[in-house]
Design an enzyme around this catalytic site. Structure first.
Site, PDB file in Angstrom:
ATOM      1  N   ASP A 224       0.885  -1.160  -0.170  1.00 30.52           N
ATOM      2  CA  ASP A 224       0.139   0.155  -0.024  1.00 30.52           C
ATOM      3  C   ASP A 224       1.124   1.024  -0.049  1.00 30.52           C
ATOM      4  OD1 ASP A 224      -2.933   0.865   0.697  1.00 30.52           O
ATOM      5  OD2 ASP A 224      -1.729   2.335   1.808  1.00 30.52           O
ATOM      6  N   ASN A 232      -3.742  13.023  -3.878  1.00 31.37           N
ATOM      7  CA  ASN A 232      -4.824  13.217  -4.380  1.00 31.37           C
ATOM      8  C   ASN A 232      -5.632  14.802  -3.966  1.00 31.37           C
ATOM      9  OD1 ASN A 232      -5.147  11.203  -6.266  1.00 31.37           O
ATOM     10  ND2 ASN A 232      -6.117   9.809  -4.643  1.00 31.37           N
ATOM     11  N   HIS A 237      -6.465  13.951  -8.838  1.00 27.13           N
ATOM     12  CA  HIS A 237      -6.672  12.646  -8.836  1.00 27.13           C
ATOM     13  C   HIS A 237      -5.812  12.155 -10.001  1.00 27.13           C
ATOM     14  CE1 HIS A 237      -9.367  11.222  -5.653  1.00 27.13           C
ATOM     15  NE2 HIS A 237     -10.018  12.568  -6.083  1.00 27.13           N
ATOM     16  N   ASP A 241      -3.291   9.228 -10.227  1.00 23.33           N
ATOM     17  CA  ASP A 241      -3.342   8.387 -11.285  1.00 23.33           C
ATOM     18  C   ASP A 241      -1.824   8.035 -11.746  1.00 23.33           C
ATOM     19  OD1 ASP A 241      -6.067   8.031 -10.499  1.00 23.33           O
ATOM     20  OD2 ASP A 241      -6.838   8.870 -12.317  1.00 23.33           O
ATOM     21  N   GLU A 266      -4.902   2.481  -3.887  1.00 21.98           N
ATOM     22  CA  GLU A 266      -3.463   2.386  -3.770  1.00 21.98           C
ATOM     23  C   GLU A 266      -2.931   1.268  -3.414  1.00 21.98           C
ATOM     24  OE1 GLU A 266      -4.579   4.462   0.135  1.00 21.98           O
ATOM     25  OE2 GLU A 266      -5.445   4.149  -1.791  1.00 21.98           O
TER      26      GLU A 266
END
Length: 355
Positions: A224, A232, A237, A241, A266
């Protein structure tokens, strides 16, 4: 999901669909033959033993087609059953004064009905040769009562050309359907954002390993991104990404040969199906180092978010009696232990030593 290339433009699902079309068309032909035999002129004298033998061989052939495992086997069996059905109609029309005309008409009908049954033009051509050889007894140009070879050649040629057109059209449609199925299967098992496998793909693989008894030999890494939400929130975002895509590419490079999947958000996973017991820990060390070489933001930004990317990793090895859910649960627990221990590290599920 079926992706193995075959000699024909159909996958296994398309092959089964082709089987069903062929069996249905020929079964209809058998019903037509039996009805014609029932309603035939009583003055005609048929040897019912011959028709019984043809019918028995035909039904046996259809059953064999149903259980055929390859396209070649299905083609050979279909060619045989069609020839038997044609032979039955030839013998049915033999007592009639218009037998040759009936054979010409039936040959044309068979030529057109066969078009969607065969998966390639070469196979269809072989079917045409076999069918016309049965109906004409080798004299296709003299089937009409007047023995007009020019008229016969024109009629048979037109029917064959139409059949070829239909066969090419059906084959093209099957190929398009095959490609669409491949695309849909790829979409179903691949993460759209990163291009790696998705959670469904990982779960399917774990299920198969569990069914074959190989799950106790695997090692699973669940990782993670640390403190991903601020990326974000601050930069949007789209930039988040980009970070996910960069990490996915990094994982794919570092874990070559292993299944790398994005579980959602994530969170990622790496499945090792072979290797020594410490291979997962060695890979985790490499992944931590590789992640630190990635920026937390694709572009230069002020502190504190322009520093290196860090990840936390949980590791669990399969155990005897494990179900996929058990392995995932223990791996997830190890991941949260790594988070609680300060992040940017890996933790191995007990009873193994921690990292």
């Amino acid at each position: 999901m079926v992706r193995r290339a075959t000699a024909l433009p159909v996958d296994m699902r398309g092959l089964r669909e082709l089987q069903m079309v062929g069996i249905a068309a020929q079964a209809f032909g058998l019903v037509a033959l039996l009805l014609a035999l029932y309603f035939a002129d009583p003055a005609y004298r048929y040897d019912l033993r011959v028709f019984g033998a043809i019918g028995s061989l035909f039904v046996s052939g259809l059953c064999a087609v149903l259980f055929a495992k390859t396209a070649t086997t299905m083609f050979v069996l279909t060619l045989l059953t069609l020839s038997l059905l044609a032979e039955g109609f030839v013998r049915l029309t033999a007592p009639s004064a218009l037998a040759v005309a009936w054979c010409l008409v039936l040959g044309a009908v068979f030529s057109l009905v066969m078009a969607p049954i065969f998966a390639s033009l070469v196979q269809y051509a072989a079917g045409l040769v076999a069918i016309w050889a049965v109906f004409s007894r080798g004299r296709a140009l003299y089937l009409s009562p007047q023995h007009d070879p020019v008229w016969n050649a024109m009629l048979i040629g037109a029917v064959v050309l139409l059949g070829v057109f239909l066969n090419i059209t059906y084959s093209a449609l099957r190929e398009v359907a095959h490609r669409h199925r491949l695309k849909l299967a790829d979409m179903a098992y691949r993460d759209a954002l990163t291009g790696i496998a998705n959670r469904r793909s990982l779960m399917e693989r774990l299920r198969r390993l569990h069914e074959t008894g190989a799950l106790p030999r695997v090692q699973l890494l669940m990782l993670d991104i640390d403190d991903f939400k601020p990326i974000n929130d601050r930069f949007g975002h789209d930039q988040g990404d980009a970070v996910l895509q960069a990490l996915a590419a990094c994982l794919h490079d570092q874990a070559a040969g292993a299944l790398v999947a994005r579980l959602g958000g994530e969170e990622f996973a790496v499945l090792l199906e072979q290797g020594p017991p410490d291979s997962a820990s060695a890979l985790a060390t490499r992944l931590l180092q590789a992640a630190r070489r990635l920026p937390r933001h694709p572009e230069a930004t002020p502190e504190p978010l322009c520093g290196p990317l860090t990840i936390s990793i949980g590791i669990a090895a399969g155990r005897s009696g494990d179900a996929p859910a058990d392995l995932l649960r223990r791996c997830d627990g190890a991941l949260y232990a790594a988070k609680r221990a300060g992040k940017d590290r890996f933790v191995v599920d007990a009873p193994a030593a921690g990292g």
